[in-house]
Design a protein around this motif. Sequence first.
Motif, PDB file in Angstrom:
ATOM      1  N   ALA A  16      -2.294  -3.098   1.858  1.00 28.82           N
ATOM      2  CA  ALA A  16      -3.668  -3.278   1.383  1.00 28.82           C
ATOM      3  C   ALA A  16      -4.414  -4.317   2.215  1.00 28.82           C
ATOM      4  O   ALA A  16      -5.642  -4.248   2.353  1.00 28.82           O
ATOM      5  CB  ALA A  16      -3.664  -3.685  -0.096  1.00 28.82           C
ATOM      6  N   ARG A  17      -3.692  -5.283   2.765  1.00 30.50           N
ATOM      7  CA  ARG A  17      -4.310  -6.287   3.634  1.00 30.50           C
ATOM      8  C   ARG A  17      -4.483  -5.793   5.055  1.00 30.50           C
ATOM      9  O   ARG A  17      -5.027  -6.487   5.902  1.00 30.50           O
ATOM     10  CB  ARG A  17      -3.459  -7.569   3.647  1.00 30.50           C
ATOM     11  N   GLY A  18      -4.014  -4.601   5.326  1.00 31.30           N
ATOM     12  CA  GLY A  18      -4.125  -4.046   6.666  1.00 31.30           C
ATOM     13  C   GLY A  18      -3.003  -4.454   7.587  1.00 31.30           C
ATOM     14  O   GLY A  18      -3.139  -4.377   8.813  1.00 31.30           O
ATOM     15  N   SER A  23      -6.067  -0.007  -3.647  1.00 29.55           N
ATOM     16  CA  SER A  23      -4.992  -0.563  -4.484  1.00 29.55           C
ATOM     17  C   SER A  23      -5.003   0.102  -5.854  1.00 29.55           C
ATOM     18  O   SER A  23      -3.944   0.445  -6.400  1.00 29.55           O
ATOM     19  CB  SER A  23      -5.147  -2.075  -4.622  1.00 29.55           C
ATOM     20  N   GLU A  72       1.101  -4.484  -1.167  1.00 27.66           N
ATOM     21  CA  GLU A  72       0.135  -5.563  -0.929  1.00 27.66           C
ATOM     22  C   GLU A  72      -0.112  -5.802   0.554  1.00 27.66           C
ATOM     23  O   GLU A  72      -1.249  -6.038   0.971  1.00 27.66           O
ATOM     24  CB  GLU A  72       0.615  -6.852  -1.610  1.00 27.66           C
ATOM     25  N   ASN A  91     -14.462  -4.484   3.648  1.00 26.02           N
ATOM     26  CA  ASN A  91     -13.042  -4.143   3.572  1.00 26.02           C
ATOM     27  C   ASN A  91     -12.365  -4.871   2.425  1.00 26.02           C
ATOM     28  O   ASN A  91     -11.544  -4.299   1.696  1.00 26.02           O
ATOM     29  CB  ASN A  91     -12.338  -4.472   4.885  1.00 26.02           C
ATOM     30  N   GLU A  92     -12.724  -6.162   2.252  1.00 26.90           N
ATOM     31  CA  GLU A  92     -12.085  -6.967   1.212  1.00 26.90           C
ATOM     32  C   GLU A  92     -12.673  -6.693  -0.158  1.00 26.90           C
ATOM     33  O   GLU A  92     -11.962  -6.727  -1.161  1.00 26.90           O
ATOM     34  CB  GLU A  92     -12.238  -8.460   1.555  1.00 26.90           C
ATOM     35  N   CYS A 133      -3.951   1.068   5.059  1.00 28.70           N
ATOM     36  CA  CYS A 133      -3.936   1.272   3.611  1.00 28.70           C
ATOM     37  C   CYS A 133      -3.518   2.695   3.268  1.00 28.70           C
ATOM     38  O   CYS A 133      -2.704   2.922   2.360  1.00 28.70           O
ATOM     39  CB  CYS A 133      -5.315   0.985   3.028  1.00 28.70           C
ATOM     40  N   ARG A 154     -10.232  -2.508   0.003  1.00 28.17           N
ATOM     41  CA  ARG A 154      -8.916  -2.987  -0.425  1.00 28.17           C
ATOM     42  C   ARG A 154      -8.682  -2.815  -1.924  1.00 28.17           C
ATOM     43  O   ARG A 154      -7.671  -2.222  -2.324  1.00 28.17           O
ATOM     44  CB  ARG A 154      -8.736  -4.445  -0.011  1.00 28.17           C
ATOM     45  N   PRO A 179      -7.602  -1.537   9.208  1.00 31.38           N
ATOM     46  CA  PRO A 179      -7.002  -1.793   7.883  1.00 31.38           C
ATOM     47  C   PRO A 179      -7.086  -0.590   6.952  1.00 31.38           C
ATOM     48  O   PRO A 179      -6.204  -0.391   6.112  1.00 31.38           O
ATOM     49  CB  PRO A 179      -7.844  -2.959   7.351  1.00 31.38           C
TER      50      PRO A 179
END
Length: 255
Positions: free
Chosen positions: A221-223, A71, A218, A62-63, A151, A67, A147
Amino acid sequence: MRNIWIIWRKELRSYFVSPIAYLLLTMFALIFGWMFWNMLAAFVVYGMESQMRGQPMPMNINEEVIRPLLSNIGVIGMFFVPMITMRLFAEEKRSGTIELLTTSPIRDMEVILGKWLAAVTLYFSMLFFTALNFLFLFKYGNPDWKPLLVCYLGLLLQAAALLALGTFISTLTKNQIIAAAATFGLCLMLWLLSWTSSYETSTWAQVLSYGSIVTHFESFARGVIDTKDAIFYLTLIFLGLFFTARSMESLRWRS
């Protein structure tokens, strides 16, 4: 509500009877697919190299993939927004059918909402096709779906806000190229506003940064669904549609 539905259906049909919708869907899917497979390949290679060095690092798909990918696609989407909104009212003014709209018994806001919702629906279709790529991750990996949905919600709100502003700009000219260029310039400016906070900490810089559409994405994007970020996008939607209504009102008086 019935009139909004009629306008929405008519406008959405006009996208798909021309090459516009198919071109946008194809290009957006190809760009997203290229970015997706490159980021995923880099994620796999980096993980294998870490294991070969004997220093495995905890990696979160996810990260590391989802993400940054979403973005970036939010920024790329700004290039497609002008192509969706440029014809909403500019084409009506060019062909002379705007007089029929302004003198019809249908209320201005019904016309505006119908056209704007058609544009949002087209953009939603573009996002839907990109989501098909993530089926691969869910089949062979174990990403967190919550998340991911947040997003996509952020991307849809961001696009809806820009589409509302683009709808307003489309009422100002009968030239689609001018409408597209002005909309793109506004979208780009709303993105670049976030740059000031990287080198300046004064109040004016923070105010400009707060007005950036990227800054408010933002948290999505971090959920995380942050109320102030959702309100920011909803405010832009309201302002865009409000100014569109005022512009339509002036056109009605001229008619």
